[in-house]
Design an enzyme around this catalytic site. Structure first.
Site: not given
Length: 489
Positions: A192, A388
């Protein structure tokens, strides 16, 4: 003639995902050094707009290093995957995992981040993990570092604010590429990357109050971002030199954003928010800073310090795929009103009245996943990997069992939309649900915010037997994998 797909491809990679800093524990075992995550204390908060803003000040860090006995640091304990990896991987195999996304703890390999030689005990641990995955035919997907920069590099030069971090990161990358050549096919250099804009400490080991750019928070975030982008591109180059058959991509937190109204001003704000989110794959997949970001930099007083050759590095070392996390969608308005925000969001946005909320006030939007898959694929034309997605919820053990129909419903609806996106023509590689086993939550450092198919007997304060219990969702996901996404009942 294009043939319309009617479902998940035969080689679709079903599985689950965790992070070293949230499951391994053993923070001071076998030579491991301290990481940024090891220095984040537990703060009870169920509903907070600061869920992902895990900032640590220079004063706090100094205090923790001098005396950490006054705080509880949950990520140091994790759920003891370090000693229970065989048991946990056996459970993943029982579900039928095709892939397991994990991260390698940088300070387990280089305890101080800049050591001359790697820590053999740390490398040996991951040897054993990969042995176990190979035993069951599970493909590893490795995130090279997932919010666990060696704390020594934070103290030494404020993490990725310094260009020196690139060299230290690449030394780490070269070691793990050579060690695990032929054992790992899928790689992502950072987790991320765009979370730098929310939490520089978490994402880049940057303490804002000692930054040389502290008078401009945007400069802090984007300068560190630039160093991570260069590090990612150079890691991609290394990977291809050492492992030509491997695939290496980029990973972002996907923030699909709707305009709050049909007002042109709100529509424009949604466009601007979208640009800031896809800026990262624009650089790492398309190989250059997009035009719109230069205007944004000018408006925010940002002057990126580049070195000769940086643009060439980015242009010549682009990624193979885009991996991303997806939990919810966001609302954009040009004139936000105070007090109308969804508290759990990674970034503050207006509440969408059409969506239900999780226990942590995160909007649930399965259709948004289909939208974002189509938008990303239409824009970048590279394979996508959802690494995710999941539901953080309160789970209860009743007579030795955990009934979680709410989790099954959440995942079922998202998988349905994944299938629709594939029929739309999206090239989707795989799907790894977040926290396939209960772990310490990244944002809140709680155990009570549970994501897993496997319940772990441990509370927010680290008490419990660490017993593993299969939830109802465990058996449901096993059936999903066996049927390649066709049986979702």
């Amino acid at each position: 003639m294009f043939k319309v797909k009617n479902g998940f491809p035969e080689n679709f990679l079903w599985g689950g995902a965790t992070a070293a800093s949230q499951v391994e524990g053993a923070y001071d075992v076998d030579g491991k050094g301290l990481s940024t995550s090891d220095m984040v204390p537990y703060k009870p908060m169920e509903h907070s707009n600061d869920n992902m803003k895990i900032e640590v000040t220079s004063e706090q860090l100094k205090a923790y290093l001098e005396d950490d006995s006054k705080e509880y640091f949950p990520k140091r304990k994790g759920v003891d995957f370090y000693h229970r990896y065989k048991e946990d991987i056996a459970l993943f195999a029982e579900m039928g995992f095709k892939v397991y996304r994990l991260s390698i703890a940088w300070p387990r390999i280089f305890p101080n981040g800049d050591d001359k030689e790697p820590n053999e005990a740390g490398l040996a641990f991951y040897d054993k993990v990969f042995d176990e995955l190979e035993k069951y035919g599970i493909e590893p997907f490795v995130t090279m570092t997932h919010y666990e920069m060696p704390i020594n590099l934070v103290l030494k030069y404020n993490g990725f604010e310094s260009r020196q971090a690139i060299d230290d990161y690449l030394r780490f990358a070269k070691v793990i590429f050579k060690r695990y050549k032929g054992r790992v096919k899928y790689w992502a250099p950072f987790n991320e990357l765009n979370m730098m804009l929310t939490s520089p400490y978490t994402c880049g080991g940057v303490i804002s109050d000692v930054s040389k750019y502290k008078d401009n928070e945007y400069q802090i975030k984007y300068q560190a971002t630039h160093h991570q982008l260069i590090a990612s591109a150079l890691a991609t180059k290394l990977c291809r030199e050492i492992m030509p058959d491997a695939k290496i991509g980029c990973m972002i937190a996907r923030l699909e954003t709707y305009a709050a109204t049909s007002k042109p001003e709100d529509q424009l704000q949604a466009l601007l928010d979208e640009q800031l989110n896809v800026f990262y794959p624009e650089v790492l997949i398309n190989g250059k800073y997009p035009n719109y970001i230069w205007r944004y930099f000018k408006e925010k007083g940002i002057n990126i310090e580049m070195e000769p050759g940086d643009e060439e590095i980015l242009r010549e070392n682009t990624g193979d795929f885009i991996a991303f996390s997806y939990y919810m969608t966001y609302m954009a308005t040009a004139n936000p009103e105070p007090g109308v925000q969804v508290s759990g969001n990674l970034v503050g946005t207006s509440q969408n009245p059409h969506l239900e909320l999780t226990d942590w006030d995160w909007p649930i939007d399965p259709i948004g996943l289909r939208i974002t898959l189509n938008r990303l694929y239409d824009r970048f034309k590279v394979p996508l990997f959802i690494v995710e997605n999941g539901l953080g919820a309160h789970d209860k053990v009743e007579d030795g069992k955990v009934h979680d129909p709410y989790r099954i419903d959440y995942l079922r609806r998202h998988i349905e939309q994944m299938k629709e996106a594939i029929i739309d023509g999206v090239d989707l590689i795989g799907y790894t649900t977040w926290g396939c086993i209960d772990l310490v939550s990244c944002g809140t450092s709680q155990m009570s915010k549970r994501y897993g198919f496997i319940y772990v007997d441990q509370d927010d304060h680290g008490n419990g037997t660490l017993e593993r219990i299969r939830k109802d969702s465990f058996y449901w996901y096993k059936k999903v994998i066996q049927s390649n996404g066709e049986d979702l009942e």
